[in-house]
Design a protein around this motif. Structure first.
Motif, PDB file in Angstrom:
ATOM      1  N   LYS A 120      14.659  32.015  28.459  1.00  8.76           N
ATOM      2  CA  LYS A 120      15.702  31.570  29.389  1.00  8.76           C
ATOM      3  C   LYS A 120      16.639  32.516  29.810  1.00  8.76           C
ATOM      4  O   LYS A 120      16.602  32.666  31.334  1.00  8.76           O
ATOM      5  CB  LYS A 120      16.372  30.526  28.697  1.00  8.76           C
ATOM      6  N   THR A 121      17.089  33.508  29.250  1.00  7.82           N
ATOM      7  CA  THR A 121      17.958  34.390  29.776  1.00  7.82           C
ATOM      8  C   THR A 121      17.387  35.609  30.592  1.00  7.82           C
ATOM      9  O   THR A 121      17.793  36.172  31.404  1.00  7.82           O
ATOM     10  CB  THR A 121      18.967  35.120  28.392  1.00  7.82           C
ATOM     11  N   LEU A 122      15.893  35.754  30.214  1.00 10.88           N
ATOM     12  CA  LEU A 122      15.175  36.751  30.916  1.00 10.88           C
ATOM     13  C   LEU A 122      15.100  36.184  32.490  1.00 10.88           C
ATOM     14  O   LEU A 122      15.270  36.865  33.351  1.00 10.88           O
ATOM     15  CB  LEU A 122      13.936  37.164  30.408  1.00 10.88           C
ATOM     16  N   ILE A 123      14.711  34.898  32.298  1.00  8.75           N
ATOM     17  CA  ILE A 123      14.628  34.307  33.740  1.00  8.75           C
ATOM     18  C   ILE A 123      16.038  34.118  34.635  1.00  8.75           C
ATOM     19  O   ILE A 123      15.927  34.736  35.605  1.00  8.75           O
ATOM     20  CB  ILE A 123      14.118  32.735  33.664  1.00  8.75           C
ATOM     21  N   ALA A 124      16.923  34.209  33.835  1.00 12.46           N
ATOM     22  CA  ALA A 124      18.397  34.047  34.447  1.00 12.46           C
ATOM     23  C   ALA A 124      18.748  35.517  35.014  1.00 12.46           C
ATOM     24  O   ALA A 124      19.188  35.713  35.904  1.00 12.46           O
ATOM     25  CB  ALA A 124      19.471  33.625  33.390  1.00 12.46           C
ATOM     26  N   GLY A 125      18.426  36.457  34.162  1.00 13.12           N
ATOM     27  CA  GLY A 125      18.632  37.717  34.442  1.00 13.12           C
ATOM     28  C   GLY A 125      17.785  38.305  35.749  1.00 13.12           C
ATOM     29  O   GLY A 125      18.385  38.965  36.769  1.00 13.12           O
ATOM     30  N   LEU A 132      30.901  29.154  31.195  1.00 13.52           N
ATOM     31  CA  LEU A 132      31.056  29.977  30.080  1.00 13.52           C
ATOM     32  C   LEU A 132      31.143  29.596  28.564  1.00 13.52           C
ATOM     33  O   LEU A 132      30.836  29.977  27.844  1.00 13.52           O
ATOM     34  CB  LEU A 132      32.353  30.942  30.240  1.00 13.52           C
ATOM     35  N   LYS A 133      31.889  28.156  28.857  1.00 16.41           N
ATOM     36  CA  LYS A 133      31.877  27.525  27.328  1.00 16.41           C
ATOM     37  C   LYS A 133      30.367  26.822  26.876  1.00 16.41           C
ATOM     38  O   LYS A 133      29.936  27.240  25.954  1.00 16.41           O
ATOM     39  CB  LYS A 133      32.794  26.380  27.429  1.00 16.41           C
ATOM     40  N   THR A 190      25.906  35.347  31.261  1.00 17.24           N
ATOM     41  CA  THR A 190      25.876  36.946  30.849  1.00 17.24           C
ATOM     42  C   THR A 190      24.818  37.502  31.354  1.00 17.24           C
ATOM     43  O   THR A 190      24.822  38.560  32.123  1.00 17.24           O
ATOM     44  CB  THR A 190      26.158  37.321  29.448  1.00 17.24           C
ATOM     45  N   ALA A 191      23.614  36.902  31.220  1.00 19.81           N
ATOM     46  CA  ALA A 191      22.238  37.390  31.545  1.00 19.81           C
ATOM     47  C   ALA A 191      22.322  37.468  33.125  1.00 19.81           C
ATOM     48  O   ALA A 191      21.880  38.438  33.823  1.00 19.81           O
ATOM     49  CB  ALA A 191      21.098  36.665  31.383  1.00 19.81           C
TER      50      ALA A 191
END
Length: 337
Positions: A130-135, A248-249, A256-257
């Motif tokens: 998930k965070t990689l796709i977001a990044g 953020l919550k 952050t990504a």
């Protein structure tokens, strides 16, 4: 509750405000990056989010002390004071160097953004699907903004209001430069040069007791545009901080990504080796704004020539930019201890 701030904490908050103000002024750099790297991003967003109906009620009921405490007044007022001082001091120095040594200013900022990418990424241990796709999404959006072509100037009041809402995002979103977004929207000169000058001139005339500008329809129109832009900015600041607080919550790692990707993409905007393309007429004459300066259309990027002495100086300034950031990080870490 926040622990009481020492004198040095307060001084550093003003200095952080100075840095944010200077960053917001340069097309391509965002004050949000300063907040993120300075380690006060979340407090900044949460404090802005406190400017809500409850705060307005406290203010109107004359409960100033409660209002000040509720909106984290000490933090915000020191930061805003730093930004205001910066607007009349640091940003003037920046303008001076941008005119004379543009390459070195961009190189320093490029280094600072490289440093901030390292700084934010090194503690981020949450890379997954998930965070990689977001990044990657953040990176693509950041890069595509770098290479967009600007729109034509537009003084429709609804559009001006929207410009205010969008441009203020540079303060709240790391990697998104409000000034650069205004260049892309075609309204940088109208909103950050002409309107500000109109306000300056009007205030100077009022101090001299001269109110003749109220008969000047062009001046009044520009002041009206500035008022709508300011209203848009205030609306954007409050609504965006509410959205960001929620995000953020609930989705801290994904956010952050996205920010890491976005800041990496924004390197395209501050790439030091670029020529400024100015707006010209059919005869090739450059259009000037009310300060008598050329109106920027966009930038043409090129690869540095390493046979050139100036290139090595620019590389030195890139390294200096990285070191400035690592110095800030070192200070932040030693403060925590």
């Amino acid at each position: 509750m926040h622990t009481p701030r020492t004198f040095f904490d307060k001084l550093f908050l003003v200095l952080k405000g100075l840095a944010m103000g200077a960053a917001n002024k340069v097309p391509g750099v965002s004050g949000g990056i300063v907040a993120f790297v300075g380690g006060f991003y979340e407090e900044f967003i949460y404090s802005l989010q406190k400017v809500n109906l409850k705060a307005i009620k406290l203010l109107f009921n004359g409960r100033f002390k409660s209002f000040y405490r509720y909106v984290n007044g000490q933090f915000l007022s020191l930061l805003i004071f730093g930004m205001l001082v910066s607007y009349f001091s640091v940003s003037k120095i920046l303008d001076y160097f941008l005119e004379r040594k543009e390459l070195f200013v961009w190189a320093t900022f490029f280094g600072m953004i490289l440093g901030s990418i390292y700084y934010i990424s090194k503690d981020f241990k949450h890379w997954n699907k998930k965070t990689l796709i977001a990044g990657v999404l953040g990176l693509v959006v950041g890069l595509s903004i770098s290479f967009l072509s600007p729109a034509k100037e537009n003084d429709n009041l609804w559009f001006i209001f929207l410009c205010g809402m969008i441009s203020v995002s540079g303060m709240t979103l790391p990697g998104l430069s409000g000034s650069f977004i205004l260049i892309l929207l075609g309204n940088y000169v109208l909103l950050l040069v002409d309107s500000v000058n109109a306000l300056y001139d009007s205030m100077a005339e009022m101090l001299r007791g001269d109110f003749s500008f109220v008969k000047n329809s062009e001046r009044l129109e520009t002041l009206k545009i500035l008022a709508v832009f300011t209203l848009g900015s205030a609306t954007g600041l409050v609504t965006l901080s509410h959205i960001l607080t929620y995000v953020l919550k609930h989705f801290k790692h994904i956010t952050t990504a996205v920010i890491i990707g976005f800041i990496s993409g924004s390197l395209g905007v501050v790439w030091p080796w670029k020529r400024t393309i100015f707006k010209t007429d059919a005869a090739g004459q450059v259009f000037l704004d009310s300060n008598g300066e050329g109106i920027i259309l966009n930038y043409e990027r090129y690869l540095p020539d390493f046979g050139n002495n100036e290139t090595w100086w620019a590389v030195f300034f890139v390294i200096l930019g990285i070191l400035i950031l690592l110095g800030l990080e070192w200070y932040g870490e030693s403060r925590k201890k």
